[in-house]
Design a protein around this motif. Structure first.
Motif, PDB file in Angstrom:
ATOM      1  N   ARG A 120      54.333  44.536  36.883  1.00  0.00           N
ATOM      2  CA  ARG A 120      53.104  44.111  37.351  1.00  0.00           C
ATOM      3  C   ARG A 120      51.754  44.480  36.879  1.00  0.00           C
ATOM      4  O   ARG A 120      50.711  44.516  37.521  1.00  0.00           O
ATOM      5  N   LYS A 121      52.126  44.674  35.671  1.00  0.00           N
ATOM      6  CA  LYS A 121      50.884  45.181  34.788  1.00  0.00           C
ATOM      7  C   LYS A 121      49.802  44.154  34.844  1.00  0.00           C
ATOM      8  O   LYS A 121      48.603  44.608  34.600  1.00  0.00           O
ATOM      9  N   ASP A 122      50.246  42.915  34.597  1.00  0.00           N
ATOM     10  CA  ASP A 122      49.050  41.853  34.820  1.00  0.00           C
ATOM     11  C   ASP A 122      48.537  41.085  35.714  1.00  0.00           C
ATOM     12  O   ASP A 122      47.976  40.225  36.145  1.00  0.00           O
ATOM     13  N   SER A 123      49.078  42.110  37.044  1.00  0.00           N
ATOM     14  CA  SER A 123      48.456  41.610  38.474  1.00  0.00           C
ATOM     15  C   SER A 123      47.231  42.291  38.601  1.00  0.00           C
ATOM     16  O   SER A 123      46.981  43.437  38.205  1.00  0.00           O
ATOM     17  N   LYS A 124      46.390  41.545  39.437  1.00  0.00           N
ATOM     18  CA  LYS A 124      45.038  42.051  39.825  1.00  0.00           C
ATOM     19  C   LYS A 124      45.357  43.307  40.735  1.00  0.00           C
ATOM     20  O   LYS A 124      46.273  43.157  41.552  1.00  0.00           O
ATOM     21  N   GLN A 144      44.270  46.118  32.397  1.00  0.00           N
ATOM     22  CA  GLN A 144      42.600  46.432  32.223  1.00  0.00           C
ATOM     23  C   GLN A 144      42.049  47.362  32.692  1.00  0.00           C
ATOM     24  O   GLN A 144      41.266  47.844  31.987  1.00  0.00           O
ATOM     25  N   TYR A 169      39.333  43.107  40.532  1.00  0.00           N
ATOM     26  CA  TYR A 169      39.419  41.834  40.136  1.00  0.00           C
ATOM     27  C   TYR A 169      40.281  42.025  38.715  1.00  0.00           C
ATOM     28  O   TYR A 169      40.415  40.866  37.927  1.00  0.00           O
ATOM     29  N   THR A 229      43.313  43.628  36.058  1.00  0.00           N
ATOM     30  CA  THR A 229      44.779  43.908  36.222  1.00  0.00           C
ATOM     31  C   THR A 229      45.063  45.327  35.987  1.00  0.00           C
ATOM     32  O   THR A 229      43.950  46.292  35.636  1.00  0.00           O
ATOM     33  N   GLY A 230      46.164  45.810  36.149  1.00  0.00           N
ATOM     34  CA  GLY A 230      46.704  47.229  36.024  1.00  0.00           C
ATOM     35  C   GLY A 230      46.108  47.575  34.589  1.00  0.00           C
ATOM     36  O   GLY A 230      45.619  48.787  34.221  1.00  0.00           O
ATOM     37  N   THR A 271      45.860  42.913  44.505  1.00  0.00           N
ATOM     38  CA  THR A 271      47.051  42.453  45.041  1.00  0.00           C
ATOM     39  C   THR A 271      48.119  43.465  45.069  1.00  0.00           C
ATOM     40  O   THR A 271      49.252  43.444  45.422  1.00  0.00           O
ATOM     41  N   TYR A 272      47.761  44.766  44.751  1.00  0.00           N
ATOM     42  CA  TYR A 272      48.845  46.003  44.916  1.00  0.00           C
ATOM     43  C   TYR A 272      49.018  46.342  46.304  1.00  0.00           C
ATOM     44  O   TYR A 272      47.921  46.470  46.918  1.00  0.00           O
TER      45      TYR A 272
END
Length: 301
Positions: free
Chosen positions: A121-125, A93, A88, A90-91, A128-129
């Motif tokens: 996509r650094k701010d995607s959880k 975090q 949950y 991001t990348g 979702t990758y």
């Protein structure tokens, strides 16, 4: 060249099972070194041992000419298992947490995300990758401390063809930046595409080591196809081949030294035969790997 890793008579036994058996090898600076072997050959155990995750039964290993300590460990980035991050977060975090653990400044996060092409996509959880993206984030994590050596255990395992190609290109890019890479893999084609050196393990023993560029050297093989019923007899009559093997509708000639595919074509033409298919067959790493294993089994029988 400088020796980055030196392994001498390394063994790891689990009761009667010899996971690693008297292994000795060296990896030089700048190598992309592939460790090959069937399941249970000792690849992962070897990597775990040289990273001090597993205690050896006997033997020694040295990093950069000295026994491994905390400072030495900081010069090595490793991925031994499947990527494990907080789903949950991001990348960015997740990587900041790794920075805290490794005592690395947060400024490295943006740098490594660009290297592995995850900056968009650094701010995607993490959840979702895709599998390929998760593996690239794992490599980014290993790159945070800017290591001199990267150790990758089955880096393309479970990925689709696109993901495999992405990781392969990333490994080549990292190697071109000057880092030494040691990777274990069962995907022989990928090893042949990215590695400079390789070794083969079987039942914990080292049975071969060499340069990837030397794969395919030796006897020339020429594959021939033509609309002639007695093609094999015609080819045998040329005196150019030490062995001729039929493979479906084609014949593979193992050539005597000094003969070429062009000479085979010229010979057939003089016999009134036009070759429909005539190519030089290059030995793949997979074929050499299987020959090495077969030779080892034959030597033990």
């Amino acid at each position: 060249m400088d020796t980055v890793l030196s392994i001498k008579n390394l063994s790891k036994h689990y009761g009667r099972v010899k996971a690693v058996d008297d292994l000795s090898l060296e990896v030089q600076r700048g190598n992309v070194f592939g460790i090959l072997g069937p399941n249970g050959s000792g690849k992962t155990t070897t990597l775990g041992t040289i990273l001090n995750v597993i205690n050896q039964t006997s033997g020694t290993f040295e990093w950069f000419g000295q026994k491994g300590d905390q400072n030495t460990r900081k010069r090595i980035g490793a991925i031994l298992e499947h990527p494990i991050f907080y789903p949950y977060l991001t990348g960015v975090q997740n990587l900041k947490i790794v920075c805290d653990i490794k005592e690395v400044p947060y400024s490295r996060v943006e740098e490594v995300l660009k290297v592995v092409s995850l900056d968009e996509r650094k701010d995607s959880k993490f959840k979702t990758y895709s599998l390929g993206m998760k593996q690239r984030l794992s490599i980014a994590s290993a790159l945070l401390c800017d290591p001199e050596v990267m150790i990758l255990d089955e880096p393309t395992n479970g990925l689709d063809p696109q993901g495999i190609a992405e990781i392969r290109d990333l490994i080549i890019e990292i190697a071109n930046s000057g880092k030494t890479i040691i990777l274990a893999s069962h995907l022989l084609d990928e090893v042949q595409k990215v590695c400079t050196h390789f070794c083969v393990l079987q039942r914990g023993k080292l049975i071969h080591t060499g340069l990837v560029e030397d794969v395919g050297k030796g006897s020339l093989n020429v594959e021939v196809k033509a609309d002639v019923e007695n093609l094999q007899a015609v080819l045998e009559g040329s005196g150019m081949a030490s062995h001729i093997k039929r493979e479906l509708d084609k014949y593979t000639m193992t050539m005597h030294n000094g003969y070429s595919a062009a000479q085979v074509n010229e010979y057939l033409f003089k016999q009134g035969i036009t070759a429909k298919h005539l190519v030089v067959k290059t030995k793949t790493l997979e074929k050499q790997f299987l020959e090495i294993l077969a030779g080892q089994e034959g030597g033990q029988s």
